[in-house]
Design a protein around this motif. Structure first.
Motif, PDB file in Angstrom:
ATOM      1  N   GLU A   1       5.421  -9.153  57.168  1.00 33.51           N
ATOM      2  CA  GLU A   1       6.694  -8.438  57.167  1.00 33.51           C
ATOM      3  C   GLU A   1       7.020  -7.883  58.547  1.00 33.51           C
ATOM      4  OE1 GLU A   1       7.506  -6.399  52.975  1.00 33.51           O
ATOM      5  OE2 GLU A   1       5.787  -5.531  54.030  1.00 33.51           O
ATOM      6  N   THR A   2       8.310  -7.765  58.815  1.00 34.30           N
ATOM      7  CA  THR A   2       8.804  -7.088  60.008  1.00 34.30           C
ATOM      8  C   THR A   2       9.482  -5.813  59.528  1.00 34.30           C
ATOM      9  OG1 THR A   2       9.133  -9.192  61.126  1.00 34.30           O
ATOM     10  CG2 THR A   2      10.301  -7.300  62.027  1.00 34.30           C
ATOM     11  N   LYS A   3       9.082  -4.677  60.100  1.00 28.75           N
ATOM     12  CA  LYS A   3       9.578  -3.383  59.629  1.00 28.75           C
ATOM     13  C   LYS A   3      10.197  -2.591  60.769  1.00 28.75           C
ATOM     14  CE  LYS A   3       6.144  -2.973  55.961  1.00 28.75           C
ATOM     15  NZ  LYS A   3       5.156  -2.091  55.340  1.00 28.75           N
ATOM     16  N   ILE A   4      10.999  -1.599  60.400  1.00 28.21           N
ATOM     17  CA  ILE A   4      11.593  -0.688  61.362  1.00 28.21           C
ATOM     18  C   ILE A   4      11.159   0.730  60.988  1.00 28.21           C
ATOM     19  CG2 ILE A   4      13.747  -0.538  60.035  1.00 28.21           C
ATOM     20  CD1 ILE A   4      15.226  -0.180  62.721  1.00 28.21           C
ATOM     21  N   SER A   5      10.757   1.501  61.971  1.00 29.06           N
ATOM     22  CA  SER A   5      10.320   2.882  61.728  1.00 29.06           C
ATOM     23  C   SER A   5      10.507   3.718  62.982  1.00 29.06           C
ATOM     24  CB  SER A   5       8.848   2.942  61.321  1.00 29.06           C
ATOM     25  OG  SER A   5       8.669   2.497  59.997  1.00 29.06           O
ATOM     26  N   ARG A   6      10.247   4.997  62.826  1.00 27.87           N
ATOM     27  CA  ARG A   6      10.320   5.951  63.934  1.00 27.87           C
ATOM     28  C   ARG A   6       8.899   6.353  64.328  1.00 27.87           C
ATOM     29  NH1 ARG A   6      14.531   8.824  64.937  1.00 27.87           N
ATOM     30  NH2 ARG A   6      15.348   8.619  62.839  1.00 27.87           N
ATOM     31  N   ILE A   7       8.624   6.436  65.621  1.00 29.77           N
ATOM     32  CA  ILE A   7       7.314   6.879  66.092  1.00 29.77           C
ATOM     33  C   ILE A   7       7.252   8.399  66.007  1.00 29.77           C
ATOM     34  CG2 ILE A   7       5.789   7.078  68.091  1.00 29.77           C
ATOM     35  CD1 ILE A   7       6.675   4.327  68.944  1.00 29.77           C
ATOM     36  N   LEU A   8       6.282   8.903  65.232  1.00 26.43           N
ATOM     37  CA  LEU A   8       6.087  10.351  65.095  1.00 26.43           C
ATOM     38  C   LEU A   8       4.844  10.824  65.841  1.00 26.43           C
ATOM     39  CD1 LEU A   8       6.896  10.872  61.319  1.00 26.43           C
ATOM     40  CD2 LEU A   8       8.385  11.200  63.279  1.00 26.43           C
ATOM     41  N   GLY A   9       3.822   9.967  65.921  1.00 28.20           N
ATOM     42  CA  GLY A   9       2.576  10.361  66.559  1.00 28.20           C
ATOM     43  C   GLY A   9       2.126   9.348  67.585  1.00 28.20           C
ATOM     44  N   LEU A  10       1.609   9.867  68.715  1.00 29.50           N
ATOM     45  CA  LEU A  10       1.123   9.032  69.806  1.00 29.50           C
ATOM     46  C   LEU A  10      -0.401   9.061  69.833  1.00 29.50           C
ATOM     47  CD1 LEU A  10       3.628  10.174  72.591  1.00 29.50           C
ATOM     48  CD2 LEU A  10       3.847   8.255  71.024  1.00 29.50           C
ATOM     49  N   PRO A  11      -1.027   8.142  70.580  1.00 25.45           N
ATOM     50  CA  PRO A  11      -2.488   8.128  70.651  1.00 25.45           C
ATOM     51  C   PRO A  11      -3.058   9.506  71.010  1.00 25.45           C
ATOM     52  CG  PRO A  11      -1.604   6.185  71.720  1.00 25.45           C
ATOM     53  CD  PRO A  11      -0.431   7.063  71.380  1.00 25.45           C
ATOM     54  N   GLY A  12      -4.093   9.906  70.258  1.00 28.52           N
ATOM     55  CA  GLY A  12      -4.739  11.198  70.491  1.00 28.52           C
ATOM     56  C   GLY A  12      -4.126  12.354  69.722  1.00 28.52           C
ATOM     57  N   ASP A  13      -2.969  12.154  69.093  1.00 27.47           N
ATOM     58  CA  ASP A  13      -2.315  13.215  68.326  1.00 27.47           C
ATOM     59  C   ASP A  13      -3.076  13.496  67.029  1.00 27.47           C
ATOM     60  OD1 ASP A  13      -0.304  13.519  70.174  1.00 27.47           O
ATOM     61  OD2 ASP A  13       1.258  12.565  68.955  1.00 27.47           O
ATOM     62  N   ARG A  14      -2.980  14.743  66.588  1.00 23.49           N
ATOM     63  CA  ARG A  14      -3.568  15.166  65.313  1.00 23.49           C
ATOM     64  C   ARG A  14      -2.459  15.187  64.271  1.00 23.49           C
ATOM     65  NH1 ARG A  14      -5.018  20.490  62.874  1.00 23.49           N
ATOM     66  NH2 ARG A  14      -6.901  20.090  61.662  1.00 23.49           N
ATOM     67  N   VAL A  15      -2.637  14.387  63.229  1.00 23.83           N
ATOM     68  CA  VAL A  15      -1.631  14.277  62.167  1.00 23.83           C
ATOM     69  C   VAL A  15      -2.154  15.017  60.947  1.00 23.83           C
ATOM     70  CG1 VAL A  15      -0.356  12.682  60.675  1.00 23.83           C
ATOM     71  CG2 VAL A  15      -0.899  12.028  63.033  1.00 23.83           C
ATOM     72  N   GLU A  16      -1.330  15.950  60.437  1.00 20.40           N
ATOM     73  CA  GLU A  16      -1.677  16.690  59.213  1.00 20.40           C
ATOM     74  C   GLU A  16      -0.580  16.478  58.187  1.00 20.40           C
ATOM     75  OE1 GLU A  16      -3.396  20.833  59.264  1.00 20.40           O
ATOM     76  OE2 GLU A  16      -2.662  20.645  61.324  1.00 20.40           O
ATOM     77  N   ILE A  17      -1.009  16.131  56.981  1.00 20.61           N
ATOM     78  CA  ILE A  17      -0.071  15.982  55.870  1.00 20.61           C
ATOM     79  C   ILE A  17      -0.557  16.907  54.772  1.00 20.61           C
ATOM     80  CG2 ILE A  17       0.954  14.388  54.224  1.00 20.61           C
ATOM     81  CD1 ILE A  17       0.114  12.155  56.262  1.00 20.61           C
ATOM     82  N   LYS A  18       0.277  17.883  54.438  1.00 25.67           N
ATOM     83  CA  LYS A  18      -0.054  18.825  53.366  1.00 25.67           C
ATOM     84  C   LYS A  18       1.137  18.912  52.433  1.00 25.67           C
ATOM     85  CE  LYS A  18      -3.402  21.594  55.821  1.00 25.67           C
ATOM     86  NZ  LYS A  18      -3.841  22.888  56.249  1.00 25.67           N
ATOM     87  N   GLY A  19       0.900  18.475  51.207  1.00 29.42           N
ATOM     88  CA  GLY A  19       2.001  18.471  50.252  1.00 29.42           C
ATOM     89  C   GLY A  19       3.062  17.496  50.711  1.00 29.42           C
TER      90      GLY A  19
ATOM     91  N   GLY B   1       5.115  13.443  46.849  1.00 30.20           N
ATOM     92  CA  GLY B   1       3.845  13.822  46.231  1.00 30.20           C
ATOM     93  C   GLY B   1       3.091  14.930  46.937  1.00 30.20           C
ATOM     94  N   GLU B   2       1.879  15.139  46.455  1.00 25.87           N
ATOM     95  CA  GLU B   2       1.004  16.197  46.973  1.00 25.87           C
ATOM     96  C   GLU B   2      -0.183  15.566  47.692  1.00 25.87           C
ATOM     97  OE1 GLU B   2       1.453  19.551  46.938  1.00 25.87           O
ATOM     98  OE2 GLU B   2       3.443  19.110  46.149  1.00 25.87           O
ATOM     99  N   THR B   3       0.033  15.115  48.907  1.00 21.42           N
ATOM    100  CA  THR B   3      -1.008  14.470  49.695  1.00 21.42           C
ATOM    101  C   THR B   3      -1.614  15.483  50.661  1.00 21.42           C
ATOM    102  OG1 THR B   3       0.238  12.414  49.598  1.00 21.42           O
ATOM    103  CG2 THR B   3      -1.462  12.552  51.276  1.00 21.42           C
ATOM    104  N   GLU B   4      -2.907  15.395  50.908  1.00 24.55           N
ATOM    105  CA  GLU B   4      -3.554  16.226  51.927  1.00 24.55           C
ATOM    106  C   GLU B   4      -4.427  15.333  52.782  1.00 24.55           C
ATOM    107  OE1 GLU B   4      -4.891  20.041  51.646  1.00 24.55           O
ATOM    108  OE2 GLU B   4      -3.538  20.657  50.050  1.00 24.55           O
ATOM    109  N   LEU B   5      -4.003  15.139  54.021  1.00 28.32           N
ATOM    110  CA  LEU B   5      -4.726  14.312  54.977  1.00 28.32           C
ATOM    111  C   LEU B   5      -4.688  14.968  56.348  1.00 28.32           C
ATOM    112  CD1 LEU B   5      -3.313  10.721  54.324  1.00 28.32           C
ATOM    113  CD2 LEU B   5      -5.656  11.443  53.951  1.00 28.32           C
TER     114      LEU B   5
END
Length: 183
Positions: A97-115, A133-137
């Motif tokens: 597949e070919t997809k389109i998205s927005r870059i939110l995080g760059l190399p070395g960034d800390r990504v937190e997903i809560k709820g 949903g209720e994701t925690e990563l």
């Protein structure tokens, strides 16, 4: 000898032979210049068509930024001399597949997903991004790894939104009217 008449002296004949040799060299150089010019024009047309590629967005994955059916231009060489930046809209390959998205995080960034909230390096990402949903990563992006999301809610399991630079086809740079896309 062909091309020579009686009564011509040796100097005149030598001069004609020299002239014909020079004329032949000039014709060869002109032909080479025409071939080189044609090759330059063909190369320029080929390069121009391979750098910028028109695409039509199908679906509403970027509905707050690009409407379904909109034509955009993808700059295929955008990341040859520079690295992707936050909020760049990109086209990338994910399997077949070919997809389109927005870059939110760059190399070395800390990504937190809560709820339903995403934070990059402790700063909340609020514009357009929705997490169902209720994701925690929590994870840190590797070298050459980017965190991308479309504008619509998607499953944000750790690997699903992380891509490598080599997956990026190019940066979405303009709509059909030439206006900027994205922020």
């Amino acid at each position: 000898m062909a091309g020579y008449t009686e009564g011509q002296n040796v100097d005149e004949i030598a001069e004609m032979i020299r002239y014909k040799k020079i004329a032949g060299k000039i014709r060869k150089r002109r032909a080479a210049a025409v071939c080189l010019g044609a090759a330059v024009v063909f190369g320029a047309v080929f390069l121009a068509n391979s750098i910028r590629q028109p695409v039509i967005v199908a679906g509403d994955c970027m509905r707050y930024t690009i409407e379904d059916g909109s034509q955009c231009t993808v700059n295929r060489l955008a990341y040859i001399f520079e690295k992707p930046m936050y909020n760049d809209l990109i086209i990338y390959k994910s399997g077949k597949e070919t997809k389109i998205s927005r870059i939110l995080g760059l190399p070395g960034d800390r990504v937190e997903i809560k709820g339903e909230k995403i934070s990059i390096n402790g700063r909340p990402v609020e514009e357009y991004i929705q997490v169902p949903g209720e994701t925690e990563l929590t994870f840190i992006l590797d070298e050459e790894q980017y965190y991308v999301l479309p504008d619509v809610p998607v499953d944000v399991s750790e690997g699903s939104c992380c891509i490598q630079l080599e997956q990026v086809v190019g940066r979405v740079s303009a709509d059909q009217k030439g206006g900027a896309v994205g922020k």
